[in-house]
Design a protein around this motif. Structure first.
Motif, short mmCIF file in Angstrom:
data_model
loop_
_atom_site.label_atom_id
_atom_site.label_comp_id
_atom_site.label_asym_id
_atom_site.label_seq_id
_atom_site.Cartn_x
_atom_site.Cartn_y
_atom_site.Cartn_z
N LYS A 1 7.47 10.43 8.02
CA LYS A 1 8.25 11.21 7.03
C LYS A 1 9.43 10.42 6.49
O LYS A 1 9.83 10.56 5.35
N ARG A 2 10.02 9.58 7.37
CA ARG A 2 11.19 8.80 6.98
C ARG A 2 10.82 7.46 6.36
O ARG A 2 11.67 6.57 6.21
N GLY A 3 9.55 7.26 6.09
CA GLY A 3 9.13 6.01 5.44
C GLY A 3 8.94 4.84 6.38
O GLY A 3 8.82 3.70 5.93
N LEU A 4 8.96 5.12 7.69
CA LEU A 4 8.72 4.03 8.64
C LEU A 4 7.22 3.89 8.89
O LEU A 4 6.46 4.85 8.71
N ILE A 5 6.81 2.73 9.33
CA ILE A 5 5.41 2.54 9.74
C ILE A 5 5.38 2.43 11.26
O ILE A 5 5.80 1.41 11.82
N PRO A 6 4.90 3.50 11.95
CA PRO A 6 4.76 3.37 13.40
C PRO A 6 3.65 2.36 13.71
O PRO A 6 2.58 2.43 13.10
N VAL A 7 3.93 1.45 14.61
CA VAL A 7 2.94 0.41 14.93
C VAL A 7 2.53 0.55 16.40
O VAL A 7 3.28 0.15 17.30
N VAL B 1 -3.51 14.52 13.34
CA VAL B 1 -2.77 14.57 12.06
C VAL B 1 -3.68 14.74 10.84
O VAL B 1 -3.18 14.88 9.73
N LYS B 2 -5.00 14.75 11.04
CA LYS B 2 -5.97 14.92 9.94
C LYS B 2 -5.61 14.06 8.72
O LYS B 2 -5.30 14.58 7.62
N PRO B 3 -5.66 12.75 8.88
CA PRO B 3 -5.30 11.86 7.77
C PRO B 3 -6.33 11.89 6.66
O PRO B 3 -7.49 12.26 6.88
N GLY B 4 -5.90 11.49 5.47
CA GLY B 4 -6.83 11.42 4.35
C GLY B 4 -7.78 10.25 4.50
O GLY B 4 -8.93 10.29 4.04
N CYS C 1 0.80 -1.24 0.00
CA CYS C 1 0.00 0.00 0.00
C CYS C 1 0.82 1.28 0.00
O CYS C 1 0.25 2.37 0.11
N GLY C 2 2.12 1.18 -0.06
CA GLY C 2 2.95 2.38 -0.17
C GLY C 2 3.13 3.12 1.14
O GLY C 2 2.63 2.69 2.18
N PRO C 3 3.85 4.26 1.07
CA PRO C 3 4.22 4.98 2.30
C PRO C 3 3.06 5.81 2.88
O PRO C 3 2.01 5.93 2.25
N GLY C 4 3.30 6.35 4.07
CA GLY C 4 2.34 7.27 4.67
C GLY C 4 1.30 6.60 5.54
O GLY C 4 0.15 7.02 5.57
N GLU D 1 -5.32 12.46 27.55
CA GLU D 1 -5.09 13.86 27.95
C GLU D 1 -3.92 14.42 27.14
O GLU D 1 -3.93 15.56 26.73
N ALA D 2 -2.92 13.59 26.90
CA ALA D 2 -1.75 14.02 26.13
C ALA D 2 -1.15 12.80 25.43
O ALA D 2 -1.18 11.69 25.96
N MET D 3 -0.62 13.06 24.24
CA MET D 3 0.02 11.97 23.49
C MET D 3 1.15 12.55 22.66
O MET D 3 0.99 13.61 22.05
N GLU D 4 2.26 11.87 22.64
CA GLU D 4 3.44 12.31 21.90
C GLU D 4 3.26 11.95 20.43
O GLU D 4 3.38 10.77 20.07
N VAL D 5 2.93 12.93 19.60
CA VAL D 5 2.66 12.64 18.18
C VAL D 5 3.86 13.00 17.29
O VAL D 5 4.06 12.41 16.23
N GLY D 6 4.72 13.93 17.78
CA GLY D 6 5.88 14.38 16.99
C GLY D 6 6.73 13.24 16.47
O GLY D 6 7.01 13.17 15.25
N PRO D 7 7.16 12.32 17.33
CA PRO D 7 7.99 11.21 16.83
C PRO D 7 7.28 10.36 15.78
O PRO D 7 7.91 9.90 14.82
N ILE D 8 5.97 10.20 15.94
CA ILE D 8 5.22 9.38 14.99
C ILE D 8 5.25 10.03 13.60
O ILE D 8 5.47 9.36 12.58
N LEU D 9 5.08 11.37 13.56
CA LEU D 9 5.10 12.07 12.27
C LEU D 9 6.48 11.98 11.63
O LEU D 9 6.60 11.82 10.41
N GLU D 10 7.52 12.07 12.45
CA GLU D 10 8.88 11.96 11.89
C GLU D 10 9.12 10.56 11.34
O GLU D 10 9.78 10.39 10.31
#
Ligand code: IPE
Length: 252
Positions: free
Chosen positions: A124-130, A159-162, A38-41, A112-121
Motif C-alpha cells: 500500500k505504501r509503494g514498497l516492494i516486499p522481497v 491476497v488474490k493477486p491479478g 513495472c510500476g507499483p503493486g 500453517e500460518a504466515m504474517e501477511v498484514g505487514p506485506i499488504l501495508e
C-alpha cells in the motif's frame, strides 16, 4: 488500491546453482531494472539457488533438526536477499526484505500460518516486499525448508493477486521438446517423467515441485504463468499479463 502482482524469480536465474553462493550480479541488476519499470503493486519472492540449497543439504535439514543448519541456511539466503534488495534499490525501487524464518510457521513442511498484514501495508505504501525461499520453524519437524513456490501459492491464496508469474531459467513446462502453452492437472501423468529436478543442488523439487504448488493454486481459482526470466524483457511482459511461457490453469 492497485491490483497486486506476485512475481517469483527462481534461484537458477539469480545464481549459478552448481557453485556455492555465486550470484549473477549482472542478472540481478537487469531484473531489478525490469521490475522498476513495472510500476507499483508488486510482491517479489526469490529462490535460493546456490545460497541455501547447499547448506540445507550439507546439514541434512530435510531429515533432522539442526540448530547450526537453521542458522547457516538462513544466513546464506539472507545474503542473496540482500543482493536482490540492493539491486532493486539501485534501480530506483523501494524494496524491503521479508524473511520467512520470522514470519512463517510450518506444519510438516507446509505453511500453517504466515504474517501477511505487514506485506499488504508495504505494498500500500509503494514498497516492494522481497521474500525468499528460507528455512522456517515447523511444528512437527522442528524446522523445514519453505520454497519460494510454496510462499507464492500461499500469498496468492491470501491476497488474490491479478497476476502470478514464476520466472525460471527455462521457457516454461517443456514436453517433447516444446513449450506447452497451458497445463492442467489432467496433463500431469503424461508429462510427469519430463518434470525433472533442476540443474545443481535442489532440495525443493525443481519443476515437479513447482507444478504441484501451481496446480493446487489454480484449482483454488488463481492461474499462474511459468516463463523464462533469463530472457530480457519477459518479466515486464509477464507482469503486464501477457501470455509468456506456460499458463497453469485450474478449469477442467
Ligand atoms: C529454497 O527455495 C530455499 C532453501 C533451500 C533455503 P526455492 O526452492 O524457492 O529456491 P530455488 O528457486 O529452487 O533456487
Amino acid at each position: 488500491m492497485t491490483e497486486i502482482r506476485v512475481l517469483k524469480v527462481g534461484g537458477s536465474v539469480l545464481t549459478d546453482k552448481t557453485r556455492l553462493e555465486s550470484a549473477r550480479i549482472e542478472e540481478i541488476g537487469r531484473i531489478a531494472a525490469e521490475i522498476a519499470g513495472c510500476g507499483p503493486g508488486l510482491i517479489l519472492v526469490h529462490g535460493a539457488g546456490s545460497f541455501g540449497h547447499f547448506h540445507a543439504e550439507r546439514y541434512r535439514l530435510a531429515e533432522r533438526f539442526d540448530p547450526e543448519g537453521v542458522l547457516e541456511t538462513h544466513r546464506s539466503v539472507v545474503r542473496l536477499n540482500d543482493l536482490v534488495v540492493e539491486g532493486l534499490r539501485r534501480a530506483g525501487s523501494s524494496p524491503v526484505p521479508v524473511h520467512p524464518l520470522s514470519s512463517v510457521l510450518l506444519k510438516d513442511g507446509r505453511i500453517e500460518a504466515m504474517e501477511v498484514g505487514p506485506i499488504l501495508e508495504m505494498v500500500k505504501r509503494g514498497l516492494i516486499p522481497v521474500l525468499h525461499g528460507d528455512v522456517s520453524m515447523d511444528l512437527i519437524r522442528g524446522a523445514a525448508i519453505v520454497s519460494g513456490d510454496q510462499l507464492v501459492s500461499h500469498l496468492a491464496r491470501a491476497v488474490k493477486p491479478g497476476i502470478v508469474a514464476l520466472g525460471t531459467a527455462v521457457d516454461g513446462v517443456i514436453s517433447d521438446g516444446k513449450v506447452l502453452p497451458m497445463v492442467r492437472r489432467a496433463d500431469i501423468s503424461r508429462i510427469a517423467s519430463e518434470l525433472g529436478p533442476s540443474a545443481g543442488v535442489d532440495v525443493t523439487g525443481g519443476m515437479g515441485g513447482k507444478m504441484r504448488e501451481l496446480l493446487d493454486l489454480a484449482e483454488g481459482g488463481v492461474s499462474s504463468v511459468i516463463f523464462n526470466a533469463s530472457r530480457p524483457g519477459l518479466i515486464e511482459r509477464a507482469l503486464r499479463g501477457e501470455r509468456v511461457g506456460t499458463l497453469v490453469e485450474g478449469r477442467r
